[in-house]
Design an enzyme around this catalytic site. Structure first.
Site, PDB file in Angstrom:
ATOM      1  N   ALA A  22      18.229  12.700  11.825  1.00 15.76           N
ATOM      2  CA  ALA A  22      18.469  12.998  13.245  1.00 15.76           C
ATOM      3  C   ALA A  22      19.708  12.259  13.743  1.00 15.76           C
ATOM      4  O   ALA A  22      20.498  12.797  14.533  1.00 15.76           O
ATOM      5  CB  ALA A  22      17.246  12.595  14.070  1.00 15.76           C
ATOM      6  N   ILE A 127       5.005   0.741   9.219  1.00 20.71           N
ATOM      7  CA  ILE A 127       3.657   1.312   9.223  1.00 20.71           C
ATOM      8  C   ILE A 127       2.702   0.478  10.084  1.00 20.71           C
ATOM      9  O   ILE A 127       1.638   0.937  10.454  1.00 20.71           O
ATOM     10  CB  ILE A 127       3.074   1.450   7.796  1.00 20.71           C
ATOM     11  CG1 ILE A 127       2.942   0.082   7.103  1.00 20.71           C
ATOM     12  CG2 ILE A 127       3.896   2.419   6.966  1.00 20.71           C
ATOM     13  CD1 ILE A 127       2.066   0.115   5.843  1.00 20.71           C
ATOM     14  N   ASP A 128       3.089  -0.776  10.399  1.00 20.87           N
ATOM     15  CA  ASP A 128       2.146  -1.692  11.062  1.00 20.87           C
ATOM     16  C   ASP A 128       1.892  -1.383  12.541  1.00 20.87           C
ATOM     17  O   ASP A 128       0.897  -1.839  13.099  1.00 20.87           O
ATOM     18  CB  ASP A 128       2.657  -3.138  10.953  1.00 20.87           C
ATOM     19  CG  ASP A 128       2.795  -3.602   9.513  1.00 20.87           C
ATOM     20  OD1 ASP A 128       2.130  -3.012   8.641  1.00 20.87           O
ATOM     21  OD2 ASP A 128       3.569  -4.539   9.259  1.00 20.87           O
ATOM     22  N   ARG A 163     -23.471   2.419  -2.442  1.00 18.86           N
ATOM     23  CA  ARG A 163     -22.831   1.115  -2.609  1.00 18.86           C
ATOM     24  C   ARG A 163     -22.129   0.645  -1.340  1.00 18.86           C
ATOM     25  O   ARG A 163     -21.770   1.445  -0.476  1.00 18.86           O
ATOM     26  CB  ARG A 163     -21.765   1.211  -3.688  1.00 18.86           C
ATOM     27  CG  ARG A 163     -22.271   0.929  -5.069  1.00 18.86           C
ATOM     28  CD  ARG A 163     -21.142   1.057  -6.067  1.00 18.86           C
ATOM     29  NE  ARG A 163     -21.566   0.626  -7.382  1.00 18.86           N
ATOM     30  CZ  ARG A 163     -21.121   1.130  -8.502  1.00 18.86           C
ATOM     31  NH1 ARG A 163     -20.222   2.088  -8.490  1.00 18.86           N
ATOM     32  NH2 ARG A 163     -21.541   0.667  -9.659  1.00 18.86           N
ATOM     33  N   ARG A 172      -0.138  -6.450   7.928  1.00 19.94           N
ATOM     34  CA  ARG A 172       0.339  -7.837   8.015  1.00 19.94           C
ATOM     35  C   ARG A 172      -0.606  -8.648   8.897  1.00 19.94           C
ATOM     36  O   ARG A 172      -1.661  -9.030   8.452  1.00 19.94           O
ATOM     37  CB  ARG A 172       1.782  -7.904   8.528  1.00 19.94           C
ATOM     38  CG  ARG A 172       2.450  -9.227   8.186  1.00 19.94           C
ATOM     39  CD  ARG A 172       3.858  -9.292   8.716  1.00 19.94           C
ATOM     40  NE  ARG A 172       4.745  -8.355   8.080  1.00 19.94           N
ATOM     41  CZ  ARG A 172       5.434  -8.602   6.976  1.00 19.94           C
ATOM     42  NH1 ARG A 172       5.341  -9.759   6.381  1.00 19.94           N
ATOM     43  NH2 ARG A 172       6.235  -7.698   6.468  1.00 19.94           N
ATOM     44  N   ALA A 187     -16.182   4.239   9.299  1.00 21.36           N
ATOM     45  CA  ALA A 187     -16.594   3.014   8.592  1.00 21.36           C
ATOM     46  C   ALA A 187     -17.673   2.292   9.396  1.00 21.36           C
ATOM     47  O   ALA A 187     -17.693   2.342  10.626  1.00 21.36           O
ATOM     48  CB  ALA A 187     -15.393   2.110   8.393  1.00 21.36           C
ATOM     49  N   GLU A 188     -18.561   1.620   8.687  1.00 20.52           N
ATOM     50  CA  GLU A 188     -19.657   0.934   9.370  1.00 20.52           C
ATOM     51  C   GLU A 188     -19.204  -0.359  10.038  1.00 20.52           C
ATOM     52  O   GLU A 188     -19.792  -0.810  11.018  1.00 20.52           O
ATOM     53  CB  GLU A 188     -20.780   0.620   8.368  1.00 20.52           C
ATOM     54  CG  GLU A 188     -21.737   1.782   8.094  1.00 20.52           C
ATOM     55  CD  GLU A 188     -21.125   2.898   7.259  1.00 20.52           C
ATOM     56  OE1 GLU A 188     -20.112   2.660   6.580  1.00 20.52           O
ATOM     57  OE2 GLU A 188     -21.655   4.029   7.309  1.00 20.52           O
TER      58      GLU A 188
END
Ligand code: F6P
Length: 334
Positions: A22, A127-128, A163, A172, A187-188
């Site tokens: 871009a 990505i954080d 399991r 990070r 997720a639990e």
């Protein structure tokens, strides 16, 4: 405005290529030349660069990584390094430098501004998602999807064997990927830096209690805990071992690691990168400097560079509440 430069620095993120594209296409429309420094700030110090023409950015929008390569450059904190970078930029007649990266790269940009009079504009690429002033960062949305795809697969085998799995995600010291991946995968439990008292650390008793109650209510079942990296000494492997020993029930670790940084960017990252990249060139053309280009409520915003790191970016409190509420087995015992 005749010549601008761009570099990608720090952890690469899917969408960085879309952003470079871009920048190059917008600059071309505005008769501005673009050069790309390679390997982040190292390229700026070593004058390692390449001209970037529209032909160089064909078919890169869908590619992860960065065509300019990336690197961390610890020596860039030194005044001598910033002075050398300033000399190089001046001798190459660069009017504006565009930096695509995360917090460390932004720090480098601010440092450089003390030695260089040219314009500096940053774009949030990590990505954080730990950068203030923007709802999302380039690469964050792809990282969530990558984590989700992996966790869904783990869930299948976890279900088959009933399991417990402990899944470590990146971030990070920020829990954005962790929270989104936990909610998106059902997720639990989720363990995030923002929700853990650094003095006390991870509350093992609480984890064990929750697993026990869940299994009392549901019977034997799979159980997934998402944990952000750097939260427990020894990481997910050590914590899984500890839980296995303490609970006398097998708990398996899965460390997602760098797969979260790769892959073809999802649509959100491509669009964000394209929007911010185009806007950054227009802002440079209009004489702006020392700002980050971000996005708030789907609108492009200009954020003073120091504000991006002034405070820790908070998680969305409503999402945190939802995650905690769904799995509050005391409030909702069935
Ligand atoms: O900042 C992006 C990130 O992927 C973090 O989530 C992670 O902690 C770090 O970079 C890993 O960096 P490196 O690839 O240099 O080990």
């Amino acid at each position: 405005m005749k010549r601008i430069a761009v570099l990608t620095s720090g952890g690469d993120a899917p969408g960085m290529n879309a952003c470079i594209r871009a920048i190059v296409l917008t600059a071309h429309r505005n008769q501005i030349e673009v050069i790309g420094f390679r390997h982040g700030y190292n390229g700026l110090l070593k004058r390692e660069y390449q001209p970037l023409h529209p032909g160089d950015v064909v078919n890169i929008i869908q590619r992860g990584g960065t065509i300019l390569r990336s690197a961390r450059c610890p020596e860039f904190v030194e005044p001598e390094a910033a002075e050398r970078a300033a000399q190089n930029l001046n001798s190459m007649h660069i009017d504006a430098l565009l930096v695509i990266g995360g917090n460390g790269s932004f720090m480098g940009a601010e440092h450089l501004s003390q030695y260089w009079q040219g314009q500096i504009i940053t774009l949030p690429g990590t990505i954080d998602n730990d950068i203030n002033g923007t709802d999302g960062t380039i690469g964050y949305y792809t990282a969530i999807d990558t984590a989700l795809e992996a966790i869904d697969k783990v869930r299948d085998t976890a279900d088959a064997f009933e399991r417990i799995f402990l899944i470590e995600v990146m971030g990070r010291h920020a829990g954005f990927i962790g929270l989104s991946a936990a909610i998106g995968s059902g997720a639990e439990q989720v363990l995030l830096p923002e929700l853990i008292d650094p003095e006390k650390g991870v509350d093992l008793e609480q984890i064990k209690r929750h697993v026990k109650i869940t299994r009392q209510k549901r019977g034997m079942c799979s159980y997934i805990i998402v944990i952000t990296e750097n939260l427990y000494p020894g990481g997910a492997t050590a914590l899984a071992q500890k839980l296995t020993t303490d609970m006398d029930v097998e708990c398996r670790p899965v460390i997602l690691g760098h797969i979260q940084r790769g892959g073809s960017p999802v649509s959100m990252d491509r669009l964000l990168a394209t929007k911010l990249g185009a806007y950054a060139v227009e802002a440079a053309r209009d004489g702006k400097s020392l700002i980050m280009i971000g996005e708030k409520n789907y609108k492009v915003v200009e954020v003073p560079l120091p504000d991006t790191r002034a405070t820790k970016k908070p998680l969305d409190p409503y999402l945190v509440e939802i995650q905690q509420d769904f799995f509050d087995l005391v409030k909702h015992p069935t």
